[in-house]
Design an enzyme around this catalytic site. Sequence first.
Site, PDB file in Angstrom:
ATOM      1  N   SER A   1      -4.214  13.693  -7.104  1.00  0.00           N
ATOM      2  CA  SER A   1      -3.911  12.166  -6.936  1.00  0.00           C
ATOM      3  C   SER A   1      -4.608  11.783  -5.837  1.00  0.00           C
ATOM      4  CB  SER A   1      -2.384  11.947  -6.741  1.00  0.00           C
ATOM      5  OG  SER A   1      -2.027  10.616  -6.504  1.00  0.00           O
TER       6      SER A   1
ATOM      7  N   HIS B   1      -4.113  11.069 -11.325  1.00  0.00           N
ATOM      8  CA  HIS B   1      -3.471   9.812 -11.004  1.00  0.00           C
ATOM      9  C   HIS B   1      -4.553   8.765 -10.821  1.00  0.00           C
ATOM     10  CE1 HIS B   1       0.450  11.493  -9.391  1.00  0.00           C
ATOM     11  NE2 HIS B   1       0.257  11.532 -10.887  1.00  0.00           N
TER      12      HIS B   1
ATOM     13  N   ASP C   1       4.819  14.529  -7.629  1.00  0.00           N
ATOM     14  CA  ASP C   1       4.428  14.585  -9.120  1.00  0.00           C
ATOM     15  C   ASP C   1       3.662  15.713  -9.112  1.00  0.00           C
ATOM     16  OD1 ASP C   1       4.322  14.341 -11.644  1.00  0.00           O
ATOM     17  OD2 ASP C   1       2.579  12.953 -11.738  1.00  0.00           O
TER      18      ASP C   1
END
Lengths: 185, 279
Positions: free
Chosen positions: A11, A38, A131
């Site tokens: 991310s 992401h 996540d």
Amino acid sequence: MSTKALIIGGSAGSFQIVIRILELFRPDLPIPVFLCLHRLKQVRKGFEETLNYNASLPVREPMDKEYIRPGKIYLAPSNYHMLIEKDLTIALSTEATVHHSRPSLDVFFSSAADVYGPGLLALLLSGANQDGTEGIAEVKRNGGTVVIQDPDDCEISTMCESAIKLTKPDQILTVSKIIEFVSLL
Amino acid sequence: MDIENQDIQAFIETVKSQSDYDFSDYSDKSLKRRLSKILLDRKLSLEVLLENIRADDDLLEKIVKDITVNTTELFRDPAVWHSLRFDILPRFQQQSNIKIWHPGCSTGQEVFSMMILLNELGLLQKTHLYASDLNEDVMEVAKQGIYKYRFNEGYLDNFDSVIRENPRVNDSYFDVPYSKYFHVDKTRDNLRMNKQMLTKPVYVKHDLVRDPNPFGEVFDLIICRNVIIYFNYELQNKVFKLFMDNMSPGSCLVLGVHESILGPFASRFDKKFQAYFKK
Ligand SMILES: C[S@@+](CC[C@H](N)C(=O)[O-])C[C@H]1O[C@@H](n2cnc3c(N)ncnc32)[C@H](O)[C@@H]1O
């Protein structure tokens, strides 16, 4: 157990590392590689293009039901969850976000772990939320190998720290070691 | 909760024997995720859930609604709407009427998007809109046309991209006010579609797995996005056949941006722009 697939998740702060990793793959790469990243809303457009810029192999967002092939690099499409089915096809879903993310690393990693088992190599990079923690645990539970970026070396350490708290990775590596590691694949 | 293959089979069989619903040809992974979420949310074991389903038809209906994925957006994937705006819908301009079907319309955002775009193109009057879904609850929401505003701010960005901006001509801008189509009420946290649009579409309950065309019409455009990703290859082909048999000459099928026609029906369509044109 030889590696059957490489999955990379990241991310915030992972983008530059992914770009460097993508320069490393040889044209005869014997396994598929999956990227689950992401993206910020602003960079939804042109994300695929940017990743392709210096990549040694084409990076592509797969279509639903596509057969997975060795030597291909698959990028989880924005605004979809990506999963892998037992028959080695890609499955996409628009299910609700997980940890505010779609694609979610947890969703993707878990489904890859289920299919590739001990043949899976998972790499978790810098990121700002949790996540991936559950997904990494699933990879380990299914006998796969887990490499996590050293939190001290991460631009944002939340993601890797959180994963390490739940799961003991096979290796914790700095970016330069990760680069070395991937070039040996 | 870990769902095994035999669990999912048991679920499919139970639902099939108790009702007309058949999830045998749904994508495996998605179905498993949904089922484990249902068990988790209801704090039930699979055995108890199946027992309850056998005893209670209403519960079965509820579970069927929970097992399907209903997420949607206003103007989801603007690139598709650009293509509809500039490439696809103008082809129907000369026709005396246009018939459009939205199978798997969910809560209706896609249907409203279509109405807004058609109106901007001056085509709404002569268009007949048909929408269907397996799930009657989501269609009730569609008929009301009231959505949450919070977390859906992206609707406005999408509206801007599709209705106000023109990616084909630099710096051109259509100054269309939101209020022409909907009103945002931040204190009530809702986005409410204007009344004139509410009665335009015909909504009918329809199951793509087993039901024939419910409208008795042939269509110029079928737009079915993010529905067949939940179906396996065999069921996808069955659905493509249903669509093809109910499309007029020169008509087209619009799928989701990451969906494609694989298999025998691929040769029966020409892929152009974001659409599959019937040959
Ligand atoms: C993810 S939504 C898609 C909404 C919209 N088309 C979009 O792309 O934004 C999928 C919808 O398909 C419906 N669906 C699932 N199985 C179906 C079936 N067998 N027949 C008809 N609709 C079905 C679900 O109820 C859900 O509303």
